[in-house]
Motif scaffolding. Structure first.
Motif, PDB file in Angstrom:
ATOM      1  N   LYS A 124       0.862  -1.177   0.000  1.00  0.00           N
ATOM      2  CA  LYS A 124       0.000   0.000   0.000  1.00  0.00           C
ATOM      3  C   LYS A 124       0.903   1.234   0.000  1.00  0.00           C
ATOM      4  N   VAL A 125       0.484   2.302  -0.657  1.00  0.00           N
ATOM      5  CA  VAL A 125       1.234   3.560  -0.676  1.00  0.00           C
ATOM      6  C   VAL A 125       0.428   4.632   0.060  1.00  0.00           C
ATOM      7  N   VAL A 126       1.088   5.340   0.976  1.00  0.00           N
ATOM      8  CA  VAL A 126       0.438   6.378   1.773  1.00  0.00           C
ATOM      9  C   VAL A 126       1.100   7.724   1.488  1.00  0.00           C
ATOM     10  N   PHE A 127       0.315   8.725   1.157  1.00  0.00           N
ATOM     11  CA  PHE A 127       0.846  10.085   1.055  1.00  0.00           C
ATOM     12  C   PHE A 127       0.843  10.686   2.458  1.00  0.00           C
ATOM     13  N   VAL A 128       2.018  11.084   2.935  1.00  0.00           N
ATOM     14  CA  VAL A 128       2.142  11.633   4.288  1.00  0.00           C
ATOM     15  C   VAL A 128       1.681  13.083   4.277  1.00  0.00           C
ATOM     16  N   LYS A 129       0.611  13.362   5.012  1.00  0.00           N
ATOM     17  CA  LYS A 129       0.019  14.704   4.990  1.00  0.00           C
ATOM     18  C   LYS A 129       0.832  15.736   5.763  1.00  0.00           C
ATOM     19  N   ILE A 130       1.637  15.270   6.732  1.00  0.00           N
ATOM     20  CA  ILE A 130       2.476  16.206   7.482  1.00  0.00           C
ATOM     21  C   ILE A 130       3.687  16.567   6.634  1.00  0.00           C
ATOM     22  N   ASN A 131       3.822  17.834   6.297  1.00  0.00           N
ATOM     23  CA  ASN A 131       4.959  18.287   5.487  1.00  0.00           C
ATOM     24  C   ASN A 131       5.219  19.759   5.779  1.00  0.00           C
ATOM     25  N   ASP A 132       6.156  20.357   5.062  1.00  0.00           N
ATOM     26  CA  ASP A 132       6.500  21.761   5.315  1.00  0.00           C
ATOM     27  C   ASP A 132       6.001  22.691   4.214  1.00  0.00           C
ATOM     28  N   LEU A 133       5.016  22.243   3.449  1.00  0.00           N
ATOM     29  CA  LEU A 133       4.479  23.073   2.374  1.00  0.00           C
ATOM     30  C   LEU A 133       3.714  24.274   2.929  1.00  0.00           C
ATOM     31  N   GLU A 134       3.824  25.400   2.236  1.00  0.00           N
ATOM     32  CA  GLU A 134       3.025  26.565   2.592  1.00  0.00           C
ATOM     33  C   GLU A 134       1.550  26.286   2.285  1.00  0.00           C
ATOM     34  N   LYS A 135       0.682  27.063   2.903  1.00  0.00           N
ATOM     35  CA  LYS A 135      -0.758  26.837   2.733  1.00  0.00           C
ATOM     36  C   LYS A 135      -1.155  26.907   1.257  1.00  0.00           C
ATOM     37  N   SER A 136      -0.547  27.821   0.512  1.00  0.00           N
ATOM     38  CA  SER A 136      -0.890  27.987  -0.908  1.00  0.00           C
ATOM     39  C   SER A 136      -0.414  26.805  -1.753  1.00  0.00           C
ATOM     40  N   GLU A 137       0.542  26.024  -1.214  1.00  0.00           N
ATOM     41  CA  GLU A 137       1.094  24.881  -1.952  1.00  0.00           C
ATOM     42  C   GLU A 137       0.488  23.549  -1.500  1.00  0.00           C
ATOM     43  N   LYS A 138      -0.455  23.597  -0.593  1.00  0.00           N
ATOM     44  CA  LYS A 138      -1.021  22.389  -0.015  1.00  0.00           C
ATOM     45  C   LYS A 138      -1.561  21.445  -1.082  1.00  0.00           C
ATOM     46  N   ILE A 139      -1.258  20.174  -0.934  1.00  0.00           N
ATOM     47  CA  ILE A 139      -1.725  19.156  -1.873  1.00  0.00           C
ATOM     48  C   ILE A 139      -3.054  18.606  -1.364  1.00  0.00           C
ATOM     49  N   GLU A 140      -4.085  18.785  -2.130  1.00  0.00           N
ATOM     50  CA  GLU A 140      -5.429  18.424  -1.703  1.00  0.00           C
ATOM     51  C   GLU A 140      -5.675  16.916  -1.832  1.00  0.00           C
ATOM     52  N   TYR A 141      -6.801  16.478  -1.257  1.00  0.00           N
ATOM     53  CA  TYR A 141      -7.111  15.061  -1.114  1.00  0.00           C
ATOM     54  C   TYR A 141      -7.071  14.301  -2.440  1.00  0.00           C
ATOM     55  N   GLN A 142      -7.756  14.813  -3.454  1.00  0.00           N
ATOM     56  CA  GLN A 142      -7.823  14.107  -4.732  1.00  0.00           C
ATOM     57  C   GLN A 142      -6.445  13.976  -5.380  1.00  0.00           C
ATOM     58  N   GLU A 143      -5.636  15.008  -5.243  1.00  0.00           N
ATOM     59  CA  GLU A 143      -4.284  14.951  -5.799  1.00  0.00           C
ATOM     60  C   GLU A 143      -3.415  13.957  -5.026  1.00  0.00           C
ATOM     61  N   ARG A 144      -3.626  13.881  -3.712  1.00  0.00           N
ATOM     62  CA  ARG A 144      -2.882  12.910  -2.908  1.00  0.00           C
ATOM     63  C   ARG A 144      -3.223  11.483  -3.345  1.00  0.00           C
ATOM     64  N   LEU A 145      -4.509  11.246  -3.573  1.00  0.00           N
ATOM     65  CA  LEU A 145      -4.927   9.922  -4.045  1.00  0.00           C
ATOM     66  C   LEU A 145      -4.280   9.579  -5.391  1.00  0.00           C
ATOM     67  N   LYS A 146      -4.202  10.575  -6.264  1.00  0.00           N
ATOM     68  CA  LYS A 146      -3.602  10.353  -7.591  1.00  0.00           C
ATOM     69  C   LYS A 146      -2.116  10.012  -7.452  1.00  0.00           C
ATOM     70  N   ILE A 147      -1.423  10.715  -6.550  1.00  0.00           N
ATOM     71  CA  ILE A 147       0.001  10.441  -6.324  1.00  0.00           C
ATOM     72  C   ILE A 147       0.194   9.018  -5.812  1.00  0.00           C
ATOM     73  N   GLU A 148      -0.668   8.609  -4.880  1.00  0.00           N
ATOM     74  CA  GLU A 148      -0.590   7.242  -4.350  1.00  0.00           C
ATOM     75  C   GLU A 148      -0.802   6.214  -5.466  1.00  0.00           C
ATOM     76  N   ARG A 149      -1.797   6.477  -6.329  1.00  0.00           N
ATOM     77  CA  ARG A 149      -2.096   5.538  -7.435  1.00  0.00           C
ATOM     78  C   ARG A 149      -0.948   5.500  -8.444  1.00  0.00           C
ATOM     79  N   ASP A 150      -0.415   6.675  -8.779  1.00  0.00           N
ATOM     80  CA  ASP A 150       0.664   6.736  -9.771  1.00  0.00           C
ATOM     81  C   ASP A 150       1.893   5.960  -9.296  1.00  0.00           C
ATOM     82  N   ILE A 151       2.207   6.102  -8.016  1.00  0.00           N
ATOM     83  CA  ILE A 151       3.347   5.357  -7.481  1.00  0.00           C
ATOM     84  C   ILE A 151       3.025   3.873  -7.436  1.00  0.00           C
ATOM     85  N   GLY A 152       1.808   3.551  -7.014  1.00  0.00           N
ATOM     86  CA  GLY A 152       1.405   2.157  -6.906  1.00  0.00           C
ATOM     87  C   GLY A 152       1.497   1.411  -8.223  1.00  0.00           C
ATOM     88  N   TRP A 153       1.174   2.099  -9.345  1.00  0.00           N
ATOM     89  CA  TRP A 153       1.234   1.463 -10.660  1.00  0.00           C
ATOM     90  C   TRP A 153       2.660   1.080 -11.031  1.00  0.00           C
TER      91      TRP A 153
END
Length: 292
Positions: free
Chosen positions: A59-88
């Motif tokens: 399983k691949v987990v996108f770690v939500k704790i990071n040092d991104l600024e609020k304007s750079e925050k990666i939203e839920y749907q994009e996190r899911l896509k990143i997990e899927r892309d890596i998983g493939w």
């Protein structure tokens, strides 16, 4: 953070070569053991193609704790896509519910990191309800943190809690594999301490006796300074406790509800670090002092 990693940070994420099981601390949520890193996600995708798990699931987990600024925050749907892309890219069978391997991906300092993921477990919460307890004892959360501050790396360390009370610190320390013995002058609380330790399936030595009777040397002592109705400890008694601790321990972590800096110095210690813990929204607070 300072005790475990030797560094301080205002951020909620750090990079360190020190490997700590996140379940040891109430303040660590998760860990990624870095396997690959890159300037961007594309570099991670290229590298994970090397992973061949054969019959193992993952399983691949996108770690939500990071040092991104609020304007750079990666939203839920994009996190899911990143997990899927890596998983493939990983050669193995995905299993979201009961995987053999869990991987994490996280961004920090403008770079991307990927590796084995370990989520912390709130072990101290299992110790909330004890057969024996009294209201002035440390919370399990604070007791666990104090044990970690005293013994960040348990290997080869002998510790003592010479005023152990009902064993709140002992239970947390023993559950983390810290070699620690307990002692208290009050036989009622040492009986309670032994019962609490056994209740959680742990094993540790608890002796009834004065701190003045300690003859063995220890690497570290943990002292929740007696002050409640069970002990009637005077300032003179507290100074004597510190002087005895100085006699048999290289390092002592002291928990106190009043400022005792002068007393610590008189006992021959130097305070090398400190913090303050407040109980909820009340004015009641404890100081935790690292004395060497």
């Amino acid at each position: 953070m300072r005790s475990f990693f030797g560094q301080d940070s205002s951020k909620n994420i750090i990079q360190s070569p020190v490997m700590i099981d996140p379940s040891r601390s109430p303040f660590i949520k998760e860990r990624v053991e870095v396997m690959f890193e890159g300037e961007d996600l594309a570099e991670i995708l290229e590298q994970v193609d090397q992973i061949h798990l054969n019959a193992l699931t993952f399983k691949v987990v996108f770690v939500k704790i990071n040092d991104l600024e609020k304007s750079e925050k990666i939203e839920y749907q994009e996190r899911l896509k990143i997990e899927r892309d890596i998983g493939w890219r990983i050669h193995g069978e995905a299993d979201l519910h009961n995987p053999d391997e869990v991987f994490g991906v996280v961004t920090l300092g403008g770079r991307w990191y990927f590796g084995k993921y370990l989520k912390g477990e709130a072990v101290w919460l299992r110790h909330l309800k004890k057969p024996r307890e009294y209201s002035t004892a440390l919370s399990t959360r604070v007791a666990r943190a104090v044990a970690n501050i005293a013994v960040p790396n348990p290997e080869g360390i002998n510790a003592i809690d010479p005023c152990c009370g009902i064993g709140t610190v002992l239970v947390e320390a023993l559950s983390m594999g810290i070699h620690i013995v307990g002692r208290d002058i009050n036989y009622l609380v040492t009986n309670g301490s032994r019962e609490n330790i056994a209740y959680f399936g742990l094993h540790g030595e608890v002796v009834t006796g004065s701190i003045s009777e300690v003859t063995q040397n220890y690497d570290v002592a943990i002292i929740d300074m007696p002050y409640n109705l069970y002990t009637h400890a005077t300032p003179e008694d507290q100074l004597l406790i510190l002087k005895h601790a100085r006699r048999f321990s290289k390092k002592t972590v002291v928990v106190t509800i009043v400022t005792i800096d002068d007393m610590v110095a008189e006992a021959g210690f130097k305070i090398t670090d400190r913090c303050v813990v407040r109980k909820g929204k009340s004015a009641f607070e404890r100081q935790i002092l690292v004395c060497e």
